[in-house]
Design an enzyme around this catalytic site. Structure first.
Site, mmCIF file in Angstrom:
data_model
loop_
_atom_site.group_PDB
_atom_site.id
_atom_site.type_symbol
_atom_site.label_atom_id
_atom_site.label_comp_id
_atom_site.label_asym_id
_atom_site.label_seq_id
_atom_site.Cartn_x
_atom_site.Cartn_y
_atom_site.Cartn_z
ATOM 1 N N SER A 1 0.831 -1.211 0.000
ATOM 2 C CA SER A 1 0.000 0.000 0.000
ATOM 3 C C SER A 1 0.864 1.259 0.000
ATOM 4 O O SER A 1 2.045 1.215 0.346
ATOM 5 C CB SER A 1 -0.894 0.030 1.246
ATOM 6 O OG SER A 1 -1.663 -1.144 1.310
HETATM 7 N N1 SAH Z 1 -0.067 -5.221 4.181
HETATM 8 C C1 SAH Z 1 0.652 -5.446 2.930
HETATM 9 C C2 SAH Z 1 -0.157 -5.071 1.701
HETATM 10 C C3 SAH Z 1 -1.209 -6.047 1.453
HETATM 11 S S1 SAH Z 1 -2.029 -6.023 -0.107
HETATM 12 C C4 SAH Z 1 1.990 -4.768 2.935
HETATM 13 O O1 SAH Z 1 2.331 -4.073 3.920
HETATM 14 O O2 SAH Z 1 2.758 -4.955 1.984
HETATM 15 C C5 SAH Z 1 -3.281 -7.204 0.305
HETATM 16 C C6 SAH Z 1 -2.791 -8.627 0.489
HETATM 17 O O3 SAH Z 1 -3.924 -9.401 0.912
HETATM 18 C C7 SAH Z 1 -2.267 -9.301 -0.772
HETATM 19 O O4 SAH Z 1 -0.949 -9.698 -0.542
HETATM 20 C C8 SAH Z 1 -3.189 -10.491 -0.993
HETATM 21 O O5 SAH Z 1 -2.530 -11.640 -1.461
HETATM 22 C C9 SAH Z 1 -3.756 -10.710 0.401
HETATM 23 N N2 SAH Z 1 -5.053 -11.385 0.492
HETATM 24 C C10 SAH Z 1 -6.149 -11.295 -0.320
HETATM 25 N N3 SAH Z 1 -7.168 -12.060 0.144
HETATM 26 C C11 SAH Z 1 -6.696 -12.652 1.299
HETATM 27 C C12 SAH Z 1 -7.259 -13.551 2.245
HETATM 28 N N4 SAH Z 1 -8.514 -14.001 2.142
HETATM 29 N N5 SAH Z 1 -6.493 -13.931 3.286
HETATM 30 C C13 SAH Z 1 -5.224 -13.503 3.416
HETATM 31 N N6 SAH Z 1 -4.630 -12.647 2.571
HETATM 32 C C14 SAH Z 1 -5.366 -12.230 1.517
#
Ligand code: SAH
Length: 222
Positions: free
Chosen positions: A62
Site C-alpha cells: 500500500s
Molecule cells: N499489508 C501489505 C499489503 C497487502 S495487499 C503490505 O504491507 O505490503 C493485500 C494482500 O492481501 C495481498 O498480498 C493479498 O494476497 C492478500 N489477500 C487477499 N485475500 C486474502 C485472504 N482471504 N487472506 C489472506 N490474505 C489475503
C-alpha cells in the site's frame, strides 16, 4: 542510503503537513522499518514516493500515507496482540511489530504462498521476531491466537467478516476497508459487547478473496 534518507524525510514532512501523520511513535516506527527493504531492487528508487507498488502476483504494497493513516487509526499500545489480514510484503506487519514492542505479538495471515515466503524473508532480515506469518484465508481470521486487541485488514472486504468481529477482544479496535469499487475505511470498536463503527474516507485496495471476502479476484476493480 543517504538518498533514501532524504526522500523519507521529505515524505514524513509531507504526511505531517497534510495531517495524516500526527504521532511521534508512528513516525519512529516508520523510520525503523525502511520501506525500500520491502521492495525488489528495481523498485527501491520509488520506495519513498507516496504510491502503491507491486509485490507479486498482481498484489501491492500500500502507499505510505495509507499505511500511516491506518496505523494512526489502529492506535496500537505496547504489549498488545494484533491480527493483520494480508501480509503482502510484510511492511505494515513490521511497523505494527515495532509499535507492539517485544512483549506484543503480530499474527499476520496471507493467502498467497509466494507472499508468505517474501514477507517472512523481509521480516527475518529486519529481526521482527514477534511477527508470526500464517498462510490461509484471512477472511476467517486466525482463531488459533484469538482474541486480539487490534485487527487490521489491508485488502478490500465486501463487508466486515463476522469471524473478525468475533475474534476482536472486548475493548478492542479494528480498521478495515469495505466496498466494491472504492473502499471506505471503517474503524470498529467493541465495548461491553456493543460494536460501533466510524467511517474515515475513501481508498483503493486489492480485494480480500475468501469465504467471508469476495468470491473471485474479478469482483472488485481495485
Ligand atoms: N499489508 C501489505 C499489503 C497487502 S495487499 C503490505 O504491507 O505490503 C493485500 C494482500 O492481501 C495481498 O498480498 C493479498 O494476497 C492478500 N489477500 C487477499 N485475500 C486474502 C485472504 N482471504 N487472506 C489472506 N490474505 C489475503
Amino acid at each position: 542510503m543517504a538518498y533514501h534518507q532524504r526522500q523519507l524525510d521529505a515524505l514524513i514532512l509531507l504526511m505531517r503537513a497534510s495531517g495524516i501523520l500526527t504521532s511521534k511513535r508512528v513516525e519512529d516506527a516508520v523510520r525503523e522499518n525502511p520501506r525500500h527493504l520491502f521492495l525488489s531492487e528495481e523498485l527501491q528508487p520509488h520506495a519513498y514516493l507516496d504510491r502503491a507498488l507491486p509485490t507479486k502476483e498482481g498484489q501491492t504494497i500500500s502507499q505510505p500515507s495509507t499505511v500511516v493513516q491506518m496505523t494512526e487509526l489502529l492506535d496500537v499500545e505496547r504489549g498488545q496482540k494484533i491480527l493483520e489480514i494480508g501480509t503482502g510484503s510484510g511492511w505494515q506487519a513490521a511497523i505494527l511489530s515495532t509499535l507492539a514492542g517485544p512483549k506484543g505479538d503480530v499474527y499476520s495471515v496471507e493467502s498467497r504462498e509466494s507472499l508468505v515466503k517474501l514477507s517472512k524473508e523481509n521480516l527475518r532480515r529486519l529481526g521482527r521476531m514477534n511477527v508470526h506469518v500464517k498462510q490461509g484465508d484471512g477472511s476467517l481470521g486466525f482463531p488459533g491466537a484469538a482474541p486480539y486487541d487490534r485487527v487490521i485488514v489491508t485488502a478490500a472486504a465486501p463487508d466486515v467478516p463476522h469471524s473478525l468481529i468475533h475474534q476482536l477482544k472486548n475493548g478492542g479496535k479494528m480498521v478495515i476497508p469495505v466496498g466494491k469499487t472504492m473502499q471506505e475505511l471503517r474503524v470498529i470498536e467493541k465495548k461491553d459487547g456493543v460494536v460501533t463503527t466510524r467511517k474515515e474516507g475513501l481508498y483503493l485496495f486489492v480485494p480480500l478473496v475468501g469465504k467471508e471476502g469476495f468470491r473471485s479476484k474479478g469482483e472488485t476493480s481495485a
